[in-house]
Design a protein around this motif. Structure first.
Motif, PDB file in Angstrom:
ATOM      1  N   SER A  34      52.962  35.720  57.664  1.00 62.95           N
ATOM      2  CA  SER A  34      53.352  34.667  58.428  1.00 62.95           C
ATOM      3  C   SER A  34      52.193  34.278  59.567  1.00 62.95           C
ATOM      4  CB  SER A  34      54.595  35.125  59.282  1.00 62.95           C
ATOM      5  OG  SER A  34      54.330  36.405  60.146  1.00 62.95           O
ATOM      6  N   SER A  35      51.436  35.292  59.903  1.00 61.00           N
ATOM      7  CA  SER A  35      50.383  35.048  60.953  1.00 61.00           C
ATOM      8  C   SER A  35      49.243  36.071  60.730  1.00 61.00           C
ATOM      9  CB  SER A  35      50.697  34.985  62.302  1.00 61.00           C
ATOM     10  OG  SER A  35      51.344  36.205  62.720  1.00 61.00           O
ATOM     11  N   ILE A  36      48.009  35.910  61.340  1.00 64.34           N
ATOM     12  CA  ILE A  36      46.868  36.784  61.296  1.00 64.34           C
ATOM     13  C   ILE A  36      46.528  36.803  62.405  1.00 64.34           C
ATOM     14  CG2 ILE A  36      44.654  37.270  60.410  1.00 64.34           C
ATOM     15  CD1 ILE A  36      45.638  36.108  57.539  1.00 64.34           C
ATOM     16  N   SER A  37      46.303  37.923  63.412  1.00 58.60           N
ATOM     17  CA  SER A  37      45.747  37.994  64.737  1.00 58.60           C
ATOM     18  C   SER A  37      44.467  38.833  64.599  1.00 58.60           C
ATOM     19  CB  SER A  37      46.639  38.618  65.668  1.00 58.60           C
ATOM     20  OG  SER A  37      47.813  37.862  65.839  1.00 58.60           O
ATOM     21  N   ILE A  38      43.393  38.214  65.349  1.00 59.15           N
ATOM     22  CA  ILE A  38      42.039  38.551  65.247  1.00 59.15           C
ATOM     23  C   ILE A  38      41.689  38.907  66.543  1.00 59.15           C
ATOM     24  CG2 ILE A  38      39.594  38.127  64.648  1.00 59.15           C
ATOM     25  CD1 ILE A  38      41.510  35.681  63.173  1.00 59.15           C
ATOM     26  N   SER A  39      40.723  40.316  66.688  1.00 60.75           N
ATOM     27  CA  SER A  39      40.182  40.676  67.996  1.00 60.75           C
ATOM     28  C   SER A  39      38.831  41.426  67.600  1.00 60.75           C
ATOM     29  CB  SER A  39      41.026  41.594  68.721  1.00 60.75           C
ATOM     30  OG  SER A  39      41.371  43.046  67.822  1.00 60.75           O
ATOM     31  N   LYS A  40      38.018  41.271  68.779  1.00 60.23           N
ATOM     32  CA  LYS A  40      36.781  42.048  68.687  1.00 60.23           C
ATOM     33  C   LYS A  40      37.045  43.460  68.578  1.00 60.23           C
ATOM     34  CE  LYS A  40      33.786  38.585  69.189  1.00 60.23           C
ATOM     35  NZ  LYS A  40      32.847  38.373  68.021  1.00 60.23           N
ATOM     36  N   SER A  41      36.347  44.208  67.728  1.00 55.55           N
ATOM     37  CA  SER A  41      36.889  45.649  67.221  1.00 55.55           C
ATOM     38  C   SER A  41      36.233  46.397  68.513  1.00 55.55           C
ATOM     39  CB  SER A  41      36.359  46.028  66.068  1.00 55.55           C
ATOM     40  OG  SER A  41      36.749  47.476  65.944  1.00 55.55           O
ATOM     41  N   GLY A  42      37.067  47.362  68.922  1.00 53.85           N
ATOM     42  CA  GLY A  42      36.314  48.465  70.007  1.00 53.85           C
ATOM     43  C   GLY A  42      36.072  49.730  68.988  1.00 53.85           C
ATOM     44  N   ASN A  48      42.222  46.848  68.542  1.00 53.39           N
ATOM     45  CA  ASN A  48      42.323  46.068  69.881  1.00 53.39           C
ATOM     46  C   ASN A  48      43.274  45.115  69.865  1.00 53.39           C
ATOM     47  OD1 ASN A  48      41.711  44.567  72.044  1.00 53.39           O
ATOM     48  ND2 ASN A  48      39.490  43.931  71.588  1.00 53.39           N
ATOM     49  N   GLU A  49      44.373  45.201  70.788  1.00 51.44           N
ATOM     50  CA  GLU A  49      45.323  44.257  70.699  1.00 51.44           C
ATOM     51  C   GLU A  49      45.097  42.884  71.769  1.00 51.44           C
ATOM     52  OE1 GLU A  49      48.954  46.225  71.500  1.00 51.44           O
ATOM     53  OE2 GLU A  49      48.857  47.657  69.680  1.00 51.44           O
ATOM     54  N   ASN A  50      43.963  42.999  72.283  1.00 53.96           N
ATOM     55  CA  ASN A  50      43.440  41.748  73.227  1.00 53.96           C
ATOM     56  C   ASN A  50      42.907  40.681  72.139  1.00 53.96           C
ATOM     57  OD1 ASN A  50      43.957  42.823  75.478  1.00 53.96           O
ATOM     58  ND2 ASN A  50      42.124  43.947  75.490  1.00 53.96           N
ATOM     59  N   TYR A  51      43.788  39.947  71.510  1.00 59.37           N
ATOM     60  CA  TYR A  51      43.380  38.899  70.217  1.00 59.37           C
ATOM     61  C   TYR A  51      42.781  37.738  70.815  1.00 59.37           C
ATOM     62  CZ  TYR A  51      46.705  42.205  67.894  1.00 59.37           C
ATOM     63  OH  TYR A  51      47.337  43.307  67.408  1.00 59.37           O
ATOM     64  N   ILE A  52      41.671  37.138  70.164  1.00 54.69           N
ATOM     65  CA  ILE A  52      41.102  36.069  70.696  1.00 54.69           C
ATOM     66  C   ILE A  52      41.400  34.940  69.971  1.00 54.69           C
ATOM     67  CG2 ILE A  52      38.934  37.191  71.184  1.00 54.69           C
ATOM     68  CD1 ILE A  52      37.805  36.593  68.549  1.00 54.69           C
ATOM     69  N   ALA A  53      42.384  35.141  68.772  1.00 56.34           N
ATOM     70  CA  ALA A  53      42.703  34.118  68.074  1.00 56.34           C
ATOM     71  C   ALA A  53      44.071  34.631  67.006  1.00 56.34           C
ATOM     72  CB  ALA A  53      41.804  33.366  67.032  1.00 56.34           C
ATOM     73  N   THR A  54      44.939  33.716  66.861  1.00 55.03           N
ATOM     74  CA  THR A  54      45.943  33.940  66.008  1.00 55.03           C
ATOM     75  C   THR A  54      45.997  32.562  64.946  1.00 55.03           C
ATOM     76  OG1 THR A  54      47.145  35.382  67.212  1.00 55.03           O
ATOM     77  CG2 THR A  54      48.447  34.270  65.564  1.00 55.03           C
ATOM     78  N   TYR A  87      35.393  43.048  63.612  1.00 52.56           N
ATOM     79  CA  TYR A  87      36.675  42.359  64.147  1.00 52.56           C
ATOM     80  C   TYR A  87      37.757  43.323  63.529  1.00 52.56           C
ATOM     81  CZ  TYR A  87      34.662  38.053  64.783  1.00 52.56           C
ATOM     82  OH  TYR A  87      33.576  37.168  65.126  1.00 52.56           O
ATOM     83  N   ASP A  88      38.940  43.320  64.480  1.00 50.09           N
ATOM     84  CA  ASP A  88      40.120  44.033  64.095  1.00 50.09           C
ATOM     85  C   ASP A  88      41.101  42.892  63.745  1.00 50.09           C
ATOM     86  OD1 ASP A  88      39.185  46.631  64.669  1.00 50.09           O
ATOM     87  OD2 ASP A  88      40.052  46.573  66.685  1.00 50.09           O
ATOM     88  N   ILE A  89      41.801  43.128  62.763  1.00 48.46           N
ATOM     89  CA  ILE A  89      43.034  42.094  62.040  1.00 48.46           C
ATOM     90  C   ILE A  89      44.200  42.691  61.992  1.00 48.46           C
ATOM     91  CG2 ILE A  89      43.282  40.669  60.071  1.00 48.46           C
ATOM     92  CD1 ILE A  89      40.539  39.972  61.281  1.00 48.46           C
ATOM     93  N   LEU A  90      45.252  41.945  62.494  1.00 46.23           N
ATOM     94  CA  LEU A  90      46.577  42.501  62.165  1.00 46.23           C
ATOM     95  C   LEU A  90      47.173  41.218  61.533  1.00 46.23           C
ATOM     96  CD1 LEU A  90      48.888  44.466  63.313  1.00 46.23           C
ATOM     97  CD2 LEU A  90      49.541  42.824  64.958  1.00 46.23           C
TER      98      LEU A  90
END
Length: 141
Positions: A34-42, A48-54, A87-90
């Motif tokens: 349904s969606s892919i959330s992306i953040s810079k990896s720590g 990292n739940e501070n997503y830069i884009a979904t 990146y971290d991807i959810l």
């Protein structure tokens, strides 16, 4: 009779242990994404739940999913103390389940790498062509 039963049980348990250690050959998706959330990896081990884009457009999700499905599984050595994914991807599925992934894109023309969070030793190589597609998606978000 007891010896034969014991040997059969021992053989079954040994076979089960070897089967559990086998490397997955391809990434598995649980349901429709349904969606892919992306953040810079720590770093490795969490997201990292501070997503830069979904990403929630079907065409973009399809391109992203296809690149992941084409990835080939392999065992790898990752130093979680000194290395860091890009990146971290959810990934959120329509059935409510999620997958956390770490993504390493590398340099232009090189293969990328993706792995499930918590299972960093079992990575999946992404072809250089699919890595380019993922980079294009990520830079346009």
């Amino acid at each position: 009779m007891k010896k034969i039963l014991f040997i059969l049980l021992l053989s079954f348990c040994t076979l089960l242990l070897f089967a559990c250690q086998s490397q997955e050959k391809e990434m598995m998706m649980l349901d429709d994404i349904s969606s892919i959330s992306i953040s810079k990896s720590g770093g490795y081990g969490g997201i990292n739940e501070n997503y830069i884009a979904t990403i929630d457009k079907d065409t973009t999700i399809s391109r992203f999913e296809e690149a992941l499905k084409n990835a080939e599984g392999r065992e790898q050595k990752v130093n979680v103390d000194t290395e860091k994914p890009d990146y971290d991807i959810l990934i959120r599925y329509e059935n409510g389940e999620t997958h956390g992934l770490h993504l390493v894109l590398g340099n232009t023309g090189e293969k990328g790498r993706v792995m499930y969070v918590g299972h960093e030793k079992n990575g999946f190589d992404i072809s250089s062509e699919d890595t380019k597609i993922l980079k294009d998606i990520l830079t346009n978000q």
